[in-house]
Design a protein around this motif. Structure first.
Motif, PDB file in Angstrom:
ATOM      1  N   THR A 155      -1.280   1.846 -23.728  1.00  0.00           N
ATOM      2  CA  THR A 155      -2.405   2.496 -23.047  1.00  0.00           C
ATOM      3  C   THR A 155      -2.128   3.989 -22.947  1.00  0.00           C
ATOM      4  OG1 THR A 155      -2.934   0.515 -21.757  1.00  0.00           O
ATOM      5  CG2 THR A 155      -3.638   2.600 -20.826  1.00  0.00           C
ATOM      6  N   LEU A 156      -3.127   4.807 -23.246  1.00  0.00           N
ATOM      7  CA  LEU A 156      -2.960   6.259 -23.096  1.00  0.00           C
ATOM      8  C   LEU A 156      -3.556   6.679 -21.758  1.00  0.00           C
ATOM      9  CD1 LEU A 156      -3.938   7.315 -26.723  1.00  0.00           C
ATOM     10  CD2 LEU A 156      -1.657   7.487 -25.696  1.00  0.00           C
ATOM     11  N   TYR A 157      -2.701   7.228 -20.906  1.00  0.00           N
ATOM     12  CA  TYR A 157      -3.133   7.651 -19.566  1.00  0.00           C
ATOM     13  C   TYR A 157      -3.492   9.132 -19.583  1.00  0.00           C
ATOM     14  CZ  TYR A 157      -1.242   3.173 -18.212  1.00  0.00           C
ATOM     15  OH  TYR A 157      -1.010   1.830 -18.132  1.00  0.00           O
ATOM     16  N   LEU A 158      -4.392   9.509 -18.688  1.00  0.00           N
ATOM     17  CA  LEU A 158      -4.786  10.919 -18.611  1.00  0.00           C
ATOM     18  C   LEU A 158      -3.616  11.770 -18.107  1.00  0.00           C
ATOM     19  CD1 LEU A 158      -8.383  10.500 -17.114  1.00  0.00           C
ATOM     20  CD2 LEU A 158      -7.749  10.857 -19.507  1.00  0.00           C
ATOM     21  N   ALA A 159      -2.586  11.113 -17.518  1.00  0.00           N
ATOM     22  CA  ALA A 159      -1.424  11.861 -17.015  1.00  0.00           C
ATOM     23  C   ALA A 159      -0.275  11.905 -18.031  1.00  0.00           C
ATOM     24  CB  ALA A 159      -0.943  11.220 -15.717  1.00  0.00           C
ATOM     25  N   ILE A 206      -7.201  17.975 -19.547  1.00  0.00           N
ATOM     26  CA  ILE A 206      -7.565  17.159 -18.371  1.00  0.00           C
ATOM     27  C   ILE A 206      -6.329  16.984 -17.494  1.00  0.00           C
ATOM     28  CG2 ILE A 206      -8.411  14.913 -17.562  1.00  0.00           C
ATOM     29  CD1 ILE A 206     -10.011  14.656 -20.112  1.00  0.00           C
ATOM     30  N   ARG A 207      -5.180  16.687 -18.130  1.00  0.00           N
ATOM     31  CA  ARG A 207      -3.940  16.471 -17.357  1.00  0.00           C
ATOM     32  C   ARG A 207      -3.579  17.736 -16.574  1.00  0.00           C
ATOM     33  NH1 ARG A 207      -0.193  15.965 -21.426  1.00  0.00           N
ATOM     34  NH2 ARG A 207       0.193  18.176 -21.246  1.00  0.00           N
ATOM     35  N   GLU A 208      -3.648  18.876 -17.254  1.00  0.00           N
ATOM     36  CA  GLU A 208      -3.243  20.124 -16.588  1.00  0.00           C
ATOM     37  C   GLU A 208      -4.173  20.462 -15.427  1.00  0.00           C
ATOM     38  OE1 GLU A 208      -2.887  22.859 -19.851  1.00  0.00           O
ATOM     39  OE2 GLU A 208      -0.854  22.122 -20.353  1.00  0.00           O
ATOM     40  N   LYS A 209      -5.453  20.261 -15.653  1.00  0.00           N
ATOM     41  CA  LYS A 209      -6.411  20.536 -14.590  1.00  0.00           C
ATOM     42  C   LYS A 209      -6.186  19.576 -13.417  1.00  0.00           C
ATOM     43  CE  LYS A 209     -11.221  21.724 -14.405  1.00  0.00           C
ATOM     44  NZ  LYS A 209     -12.519  21.401 -14.945  1.00  0.00           N
ATOM     45  N   ALA A 210      -5.957  18.309 -13.738  1.00  0.00           N
ATOM     46  CA  ALA A 210      -5.750  17.305 -12.682  1.00  0.00           C
ATOM     47  C   ALA A 210      -4.519  17.654 -11.852  1.00  0.00           C
ATOM     48  CB  ALA A 210      -5.617  15.911 -13.288  1.00  0.00           C
ATOM     49  N   GLN A 211      -3.468  18.111 -12.525  1.00  0.00           N
ATOM     50  CA  GLN A 211      -2.237  18.480 -11.788  1.00  0.00           C
ATOM     51  C   GLN A 211      -2.524  19.614 -10.807  1.00  0.00           C
ATOM     52  OE1 GLN A 211       0.389  19.246 -15.068  1.00  0.00           O
ATOM     53  NE2 GLN A 211       1.223  17.154 -15.074  1.00  0.00           N
ATOM     54  N   ALA A 212      -3.294  20.597 -11.272  1.00  0.00           N
ATOM     55  CA  ALA A 212      -3.593  21.738 -10.399  1.00  0.00           C
ATOM     56  C   ALA A 212      -4.412  21.277  -9.194  1.00  0.00           C
ATOM     57  CB  ALA A 212      -4.339  22.814 -11.185  1.00  0.00           C
ATOM     58  N   ILE A 213      -5.412  20.426  -9.444  1.00  0.00           N
ATOM     59  CA  ILE A 213      -6.267  19.947  -8.342  1.00  0.00           C
ATOM     60  C   ILE A 213      -5.452  19.081  -7.373  1.00  0.00           C
ATOM     61  CG2 ILE A 213      -8.279  18.513  -7.782  1.00  0.00           C
ATOM     62  CD1 ILE A 213      -9.369  19.345 -10.609  1.00  0.00           C
ATOM     63  N   THR A 218       0.803  -1.227   0.000  1.00  0.00           N
ATOM     64  CA  THR A 218       0.000   0.000   0.000  1.00  0.00           C
ATOM     65  C   THR A 218       0.840   1.284   0.000  1.00  0.00           C
ATOM     66  OG1 THR A 218      -0.161  -0.283   2.382  1.00  0.00           O
ATOM     67  CG2 THR A 218      -2.026  -1.042   1.073  1.00  0.00           C
ATOM     68  N   LYS A 219       2.126   1.141  -0.344  1.00  0.00           N
ATOM     69  CA  LYS A 219       2.988   2.351  -0.326  1.00  0.00           C
ATOM     70  C   LYS A 219       2.441   3.446  -1.245  1.00  0.00           C
ATOM     71  CE  LYS A 219       7.232   0.662  -1.039  1.00  0.00           C
ATOM     72  NZ  LYS A 219       7.115  -0.786  -0.720  1.00  0.00           N
ATOM     73  N   GLU A 220       1.935   3.040  -2.404  1.00  0.00           N
ATOM     74  CA  GLU A 220       1.468   4.022  -3.387  1.00  0.00           C
ATOM     75  C   GLU A 220      -0.020   4.345  -3.269  1.00  0.00           C
ATOM     76  OE1 GLU A 220       2.870   6.029  -5.677  1.00  0.00           O
ATOM     77  OE2 GLU A 220       4.685   5.428  -4.591  1.00  0.00           O
ATOM     78  N   LEU A 221      -0.698   3.651  -2.338  1.00  0.00           N
ATOM     79  CA  LEU A 221      -2.164   3.737  -2.320  1.00  0.00           C
ATOM     80  C   LEU A 221      -2.688   5.169  -2.134  1.00  0.00           C
ATOM     81  CD1 LEU A 221      -4.853   2.218  -2.449  1.00  0.00           C
ATOM     82  CD2 LEU A 221      -4.683   1.838   0.014  1.00  0.00           C
ATOM     83  N   ARG A 222      -2.140   5.851  -1.140  1.00  0.00           N
ATOM     84  CA  ARG A 222      -2.638   7.190  -0.843  1.00  0.00           C
ATOM     85  C   ARG A 222      -2.497   8.107  -2.077  1.00  0.00           C
ATOM     86  NH1 ARG A 222      -1.290  12.209   1.149  1.00  0.00           N
ATOM     87  NH2 ARG A 222      -2.855  12.994   2.600  1.00  0.00           N
ATOM     88  N   ASN A 223      -1.308   8.036  -2.668  1.00  0.00           N
ATOM     89  CA  ASN A 223      -1.053   8.826  -3.878  1.00  0.00           C
ATOM     90  C   ASN A 223      -2.043   8.505  -4.981  1.00  0.00           C
ATOM     91  OD1 ASN A 223       0.930  10.681  -3.937  1.00  0.00           O
ATOM     92  ND2 ASN A 223       2.592   9.162  -4.137  1.00  0.00           N
ATOM     93  N   SER A 224      -2.242   7.207  -5.194  1.00  0.00           N
ATOM     94  CA  SER A 224      -3.132   6.794  -6.289  1.00  0.00           C
ATOM     95  C   SER A 224      -4.573   7.198  -6.023  1.00  0.00           C
ATOM     96  CB  SER A 224      -3.091   5.277  -6.471  1.00  0.00           C
ATOM     97  OG  SER A 224      -1.785   4.863  -6.692  1.00  0.00           O
ATOM     98  N   VAL A 225      -4.968   7.158  -4.753  1.00  0.00           N
ATOM     99  CA  VAL A 225      -6.340   7.559  -4.417  1.00  0.00           C
ATOM    100  C   VAL A 225      -6.523   9.055  -4.710  1.00  0.00           C
ATOM    101  CG1 VAL A 225      -7.880   7.988  -2.451  1.00  0.00           C
ATOM    102  CG2 VAL A 225      -6.788   5.748  -2.719  1.00  0.00           C
ATOM    103  N   LEU A 226      -5.546   9.858  -4.297  1.00  0.00           N
ATOM    104  CA  LEU A 226      -5.657  11.310  -4.527  1.00  0.00           C
ATOM    105  C   LEU A 226      -5.588  11.621  -6.028  1.00  0.00           C
ATOM    106  CD1 LEU A 226      -3.536  12.694  -1.536  1.00  0.00           C
ATOM    107  CD2 LEU A 226      -6.019  12.488  -1.698  1.00  0.00           C
ATOM    108  N   ASP A 227      -4.715  10.880  -6.752  1.00  0.00           N
ATOM    109  CA  ASP A 227      -4.647  11.068  -8.211  1.00  0.00           C
ATOM    110  C   ASP A 227      -6.003  10.780  -8.857  1.00  0.00           C
ATOM    111  OD1 ASP A 227      -1.955  11.617  -8.072  1.00  0.00           O
ATOM    112  OD2 ASP A 227      -1.281   9.688  -8.886  1.00  0.00           O
ATOM    113  N   ALA A 228      -6.600   9.659  -8.436  1.00  0.00           N
ATOM    114  CA  ALA A 228      -7.875   9.264  -9.049  1.00  0.00           C
ATOM    115  C   ALA A 228      -8.952  10.306  -8.770  1.00  0.00           C
ATOM    116  CB  ALA A 228      -8.311   7.894  -8.523  1.00  0.00           C
ATOM    117  N   LEU A 229      -8.972  10.825  -7.547  1.00  0.00           N
ATOM    118  CA  LEU A 229      -9.964  11.860  -7.225  1.00  0.00           C
ATOM    119  C   LEU A 229      -9.741  13.089  -8.091  1.00  0.00           C
ATOM    120  CD1 LEU A 229     -10.249  12.065  -3.333  1.00  0.00           C
ATOM    121  CD2 LEU A 229     -12.042  11.407  -4.947  1.00  0.00           C
TER     122      LEU A 229
END
Ligand code: TYM
Length: 332
Positions: free
Chosen positions: A205-209, A287-294, A53-64
């Motif tokens: 795969t094309l990622y939103l990031a 989408i990527r730029e907005k996600a980074q700001a959020i 679960t080392k990356e879990l918190r990060n991934s949860v915040l990224d997904a949000l």
């Protein structure tokens, strides 16, 4: 009139991609005005395949952040984390008594995952569709916007809902997979094999990031061939995939031009991929730029999580009370 209830979730097991966007998130955004929507990050589900679960918190915040960047408004929908709602775990427990080993073992995703992780065929993986059913029934949802890969899970959810209603009394609607009247979709990967995915075939795969250069590089590497030698040839599956991807992000006239070129046996796949790459860049960049700001505003994301948990628990508590009552677990 009461709005119909919608539930859907995404596992935080890696960056979100175009499959998640077009299979699910696009529909979330379209549904938020007309339905009573509950969307969540399925962090418990991710433990079935990602015990580290080392990356879990990060991934949860990224997904949000990515969901909000894609257009979800946390004021309009209830956006929350699965692990914030203990009532889901309680409902999962009751539903587990109605799920049979044989049917769970037959589930396609269970078989796939056991093949990928033979040393970790845990009970959570086996009962994955039961937890998913609890996610949906906890808000008594009618519609579940998902991609095609979730169809079998939805069928199981209907069976479990029916069994509960039959055994203890009518409580749950039978949830339907939803895609605005159209068939559920599968966004193909760029290598002509399988679908876009969070943790497999990352170069296809094309990622939103993904940044602009990476998007161009991945698209230019998509599988093609020397092109048709005769007019109106049959189109190979991997070329159909490129057309499908193009139809998601490009103008109809662009898709039609390349379709005409294909039928005239004059298509240049290099040109088609260049056009597709530019349209992908145009689509993903905002989408990527907005996600980074959020994502950089953790205080805001924490507020979203807290607010979402309160709203989701309110609805979940009501369902659990009625569930206990119907089962006969209301002692005082
Ligand atoms: P997950 O996290 O794998 O994917 C999230 C959503 O994206 C869709 N999707 C795709 N759609 C089209 N093409 C693709 N290549 C593609 N890849 C992913 C998925 O269909 C899904 O809608 N079990 C779920 C998470 C979940 C859930 C739920 C969903 C847990 N509880 C309750 C709905 C309701 C999953 O693993 O999704």
């Amino acid at each position: 009139m009461q709005k119909e209830i919608v539930v859907s979730g995404i596992r935080p097991t890696g960056n979100l991609h175009l499959g998640n966007y077009f299979g699910a998130m696009r529909n979330y955004v379209r549904m938020q005005e007309e339905y009573n929507c509950y969307f969540f990050v399925a962090d418990w589900h991710s433990l079935t395949t990602h015990p580290d679960t080392k990356e879990l918190r990060n991934s949860v915040l990224d997904a949000l952040a990515e969901n909000i960047a894609a257009g979800l408004d946390p004021e309009k929908v209830c956006l929350y984390l699965q692990s914030s709602i203990p009532e889901i775990a309680e409902l999962y427990l009751y539903l587990n008594m109605m799920a049979y080993k044989g049917e769970l073992e037959k589930t396609a995703t269970f078989k796939d995952k056991v093949r990928l992780q033979p040393d970790n065929a845990n009970a959570g993986l086996l009962t994955y569709p039961v937890l998913m059913t609890a996610d949906i029934l906890i808000h008594r949802a009618l519609y579940v916007p998902v991609g095609k890969d979730q169809e079998q899970h939805l069928e199981m959810a209907r069976n479990f809902a029916q069994r509960f209603n039959h055994r203890y009394g009518e409580l749950f609607p039978e949830p339907q997979a939803f895609n605005f009247g159209a068939a559920l979709i599968k966004v193909p990967s760029l290598d002509g094999a399988g679908k876009m995915s969070k943790s497999e075939n990352q170069l296809a795969t094309l990622y939103l990031a993904d940044d602009d250069e990476l998007i161009r590089k991945k698209v230019m590497k998509a599988k093609t061939d020397a092109g048709p030698t005769e007019t109106n040839s049959e189109m190979p599956g991997y070329i159909q995939n490129i057309f499908q991807l193009m139809s998601l992000v490009s103008e109809d006239s662009t898709v039609q031009k390349f379709r005409d070129d294909f039928n005239a046996a004059s298509i240049r796949y290099g040109d088609m991929k260049k056009a597709l790459a530019e349209d992908m860049v145009k689509f993903i960049t905002p989408i990527r730029e907005k996600a980074q700001a959020i994502r950089s505003d953790e205080a805001y994301l924490q507020k979203v999580i807290k607010y979402g948990a309160e709203k989701a628990r309110e609805s979940a508590r009501k369902t659990i009370e009625q569930t206990r009552e119907l089962i006969g677990l209301n002692y005082f």
